[in-house]
Scaffold this active site. Structure first.
Site, PDB file in Angstrom:
ATOM      1  N   GLU A 144      16.536  86.063  10.492  1.00  0.00           N
ATOM      2  CA  GLU A 144      15.696  85.342   9.556  1.00  0.00           C
ATOM      3  C   GLU A 144      15.248  86.146   8.332  1.00  0.00           C
ATOM      4  O   GLU A 144      15.079  85.574   7.263  1.00  0.00           O
ATOM      5  CB  GLU A 144      14.462  84.808  10.285  1.00  0.00           C
ATOM      6  N   SER A 413      14.678  31.438  33.903  1.00  0.00           N
ATOM      7  CA  SER A 413      14.132  30.256  33.229  1.00  0.00           C
ATOM      8  C   SER A 413      13.137  30.579  32.131  1.00  0.00           C
ATOM      9  O   SER A 413      12.779  29.692  31.348  1.00  0.00           O
ATOM     10  CB  SER A 413      13.472  29.330  34.252  1.00  0.00           C
TER      11      SER A 413
END
Length: 769
Positions: A144, A413
């Site tokens: 880094e 249903s």
């Protein structure tokens, strides 16, 4: 004469006589005053030389431009210096002790104060720098910021390179030091704006001046996100290698260093090749810096990494953990963020979930299911019809387990209102009569369709057929109006696309069998939907046909309190998915179901609802899925019950479970609790759409209607099942209210598609339901 001529030719001219050769030039040299009578005044310099001064050379012009530019630059630098000095002096760097807490993302209930979760807080362990092995520190620096101990907190070349890349559309990486990253990750948002970058620079420089390099590196290592829910290098060391940070080797440290830039992309479990390639580059960087010998580099092998354990990332263990997951997913979509950015961003997420409603949902499910078989699974979703906000959400007992509110299961249903709405759009009114006798056969089905409990009605209105849940009526109605039209109506009401996104049916056509065929079986709910979809679809009916986008987030602020997602932005204008008069009459047609099913609300509060039950093929009473869905104008609630496999579900007494049974009891008790003390809201009381453009039957007839439309050609893709009624001698489901009578037995429809258990994969070509 000669002397005069000689003098005239080469001697001094007579001042009394002007030389005619220069008279005109002298005239041109006179001043204004000489022309007005002040006497003859001649310019001190010849006219020709004056013209030469007025015309500057190119070199003189360039010099003048350079002087102006130099003055502007110097002035600008002075002003910039003053500005920088003032801003720098007024830039405040918070204590590093507060940084870790500031990065925890917190999720709240809708009141904005009751916490639901602190994300990441369960896997963040702070350590001092001397508790991190030197090789691990050097690996991070190699990856880094190799000049970390020498830079002023910022990288001028990196900033210039990043700025150039941003302007030219190149890579955006390479512009930040560890100090800058620390500032960005802990003190600022991740917005890619110049103002945010400007703040980053000032804070980085001041941080570098106020704290030692070791203090900054220590803070950085404790707050960076390494993936798998691990915040900080100590948690990462334990998560990936099962050791403390003090024991990390150079090779293990390099693995973690690779994760800093993109934890998800370079997790060895997700991308072994990419992570190992970058791991080698980190080790090479350590060699270049003299932190690792060439011999050790050559002898290095990629270390063994622990498997992914499914870290909770701070998710609650209970049902609310599933709410947090939905909120995080919405955050990622709304703000185009990764999960890593959301978890480590220090956000404050206020959800739409009402804490009182959620408590009612959990307690109701627990109380109703006490003593019932542990194999049963439940889901409950409540939605505000007027906004699309999710008010309560129960997808199971485990906050990190399978979410049954997202399970794709046949609704039985409870899907019939969409067939009713489609018929209404085609001019078939709710008082139209259709043949509800049982059994019946249809051109697109080889097996007969039967009503539950032996119910039969040769000439019932559609309202009566809805209340009694007659399968033959609604199968025939769907066939009459067109199965694809019913599908279109349902998709619009629920806000679903054409294909499933995720789940066991990922990529499959919605509301169809595995071959992509939608038959009239859609009228009796044989194709899968999710509990959340039913809650949304019925909410659309409750809201006059206007559907609002479903959302779990009310607002979001960043770590500094700035609004990131505003309350106004989460509620859309709404979409008229179903015509208002159609929605009104559909609601009217379902208002008698709750009373008929013995699930009326307290004080006879008006409510529209529908039960649903789905059974195994060829079975009389082996139900696999049971539903109860219903709404008032202010809340729509769907309840589902089933199991992990498509097997029969039974209550504690060994009886089959119907929609009006345990699911109906959960729905009823939840609705009564959350609506207690609220104003009673009216539902439609008058029919709007009159007439019948379809295949009506006279009131006195007992014969099946003759279908005048051409039947579709039967194919192997069409459903081939039977719908059978439960045996009337079977004990009724255990409920707190009397069970329905035989004539009002809950509907059981036999599916034509197989319901896969969570995570299961159905082999290609296998008959599906």
């Amino acid at each position: 004469m000669h002397g005069r001529r000689s003098g005239g030719g080469g001697g001094r001219p007579d001042p009394r006589r002007p030389d005619p050769r220069t008279a005109k030039r002298a005239d041109r040299g006179r001043t204004t005053a000489s022309r007005t009578g002040d006497g003859p005044k001649v310019s001190a310099r010849p006219a020709g030389k004056k013209r030469g001064k007025g015309k500057r050379t190119a070199k003189q012009k360039r010099r003048r431009i350079y002087k102006v530019l130099a003055s502007l630059v110097v002035g600008g630098l002075v002003l910039l210096g003053v500005f920088v000095g003032v801003v720098y002096a007024n830039t405040t760097v918070p204590s590093l002790d507060d940084v870790s807490q500031a990065q925890t993302t917190i999720v709240y209930y809708s009141d904005g104060t009751t916490e639901m979760a602190r994300l990441g807080s369960e896997n963040r362990i702070a350590v001092t720098l001397d508790q991190v092995s030197e090789p691990a520190r050097e690996a991070i620096l190699a990856a880094e910021n190799r000049n970390f101990y020498d830079d002023p907190g910022i990288s001028i070349t990196g900033i210039a390179r990043a700025a150039w890349n941003n302007l030219t559309g190149g890579s955006t990486q390479g512009g930040s030091t560890i100090t800058q990253q620390y500032v960005k990750n802990t003190l600022l948002t991740a917005d890619q704006t110049f103002s945010r970058k400007f703040q980053e620079l000032f804070l980085a420089v001041k941080l570098d001046n106020n704290y030692s390099k070791d203090e900054i590196l220590e803070g950085y290592l404790n707050t960076i996100y390494f993936g798998r829910g691990a915040y900080g290098i100590q948690a990462a060391a334990q998560t990936y290698f099962g050791v403390d940070a003090s024991a990390l080797t150079a090779q293990q440290g390099a693995v973690l260093a690779v994760l800093v830039r993109s934890p998800s992309a370079y997790d060895p479990a997700n991308n072994p090749e990419g992570s190992q390639d970058r791991w080698g580059l980190v080790l090479d960087g350590m060699v270049e810096q003299g932190w690792l010998s060439s011999g050790d580099r050559s002898a290095s092998t990629y270390p063994a990494v622990l498997p992914v354990t499914g870290s909770s990332l701070g998710l609650p263990d209970g049902p609310e953990g599933l709410i947090v997951q939905q909120a995080l997913a919405e955050m990622q979509t709304r703000l185009d963020l990764t999960q890593d950015q959301v978890l480590s961003g220090g956000y404050r997420i206020t959800t739409t979930v009402n804490p009182t409603y959620q408590q009612a949902a959990v307690e109701t499910v627990n109380s109703v299911m006490e003593g019932e078989p542990e194999t049963l699974r439940q889901a409950l979703v409540a939605v505000d019809p007027r906004t699309g906000a999710v008010l309560a959400y129960y997808g199971g007992t485990s906050g990190t387990g399978f979410d049954y509110a997202q399970a794709q299961r046949p609704p039985g249903s409870s899907f019939k209102p969409y067939a009713m709405a489609t018929a209404l759009e085609q001019g078939i009114a709710i008082n139209s009569r259709r043949d509800g006798s049982s059994p019946q056969t249809f051109p697109d089905r080889t097996q007969p369709v039967r009503n539950s409990g032996g119910a039969s009605c040769a000439s019932c209105t559609l309202v009566q057929a809805m209340t009694r849940s007659l399968n033959t009526t609604f199968y025939g109605l769907a066939y009459e109006v067109g199965p694809d039209n019913v599908r279109t109506t349902a998709l619009a009401a629920m806000g679903l696309g054409d294909t499933w996104q995720g789940g066991t049916l990922d990529g499959a056509k919605v509301l169809a069998n595995r071959e992509g065929f939608t038959g009239a079986a859609i009228g009796i709910g044989e194709y899968e939907v999710r509990p959340v979809d039913q809650a949304v679809g019925f909410a659309t009916l409750a809201n006059g046909g206007v559907r609002h986008a479903t959302h779990y987030i009310a607002q979001v602020t960043d770590s500094e309190g700035g609004l990131v997602v505003t309350p106004e932005s989460v509620v859309d204008a709404g979409t008229q998915a179903i015509p208002a008069e159609v929605a009104s009459d559909t609601t009217l047609s379902t208002e008698g179901v709750a009373e008929y099913s013995r699930r009326s609300l307290d004080d006879d509060r008006p409510v529209a609802s529908k039960t649903g039950t789905q059974g195994l093929q060829g079975s009389v009473s082996d139900n696999t899925d049971a539903w109860m869905v219903g709404y008032t104008p202010s809340i729509s609630t769907a309840v589902w019950m089933g199991s992990d496999t498509p097997s029969a579900i039974e209550n504690a007494d060994g009886g089959p479970i119907f929609g009006s049974g345990l699911p109906g009891q959960i729905w009823q008790e939840f609705m009564d609790r959350v609506l207690d003390g609220t104003p009673v809201e009216d539902l439609p009381t008058e029919q709007i759409i009159d007439g019948d453009t379809g295949n009506s039957v006279p009131e006195e007839t007992t014969q099946a209607p003759v279908t005048t439309s051409q039947a579709p050609r039967p194919t192997s893709e069409a459903p081939e099942t039977t719908t059978q009624a439960p045996v009337t001698t079977t004990p009724a489901p255990v409920t707190t209210t009397p069970a329905p009578t035989t004539t009002a037995a809950p509907t059981t429809t036999t599916p034509t598609t197989t319901v896969a258990p969570p995570g299961a994969v159905i082999p290609p070509g296998q008959p599906t339901r």
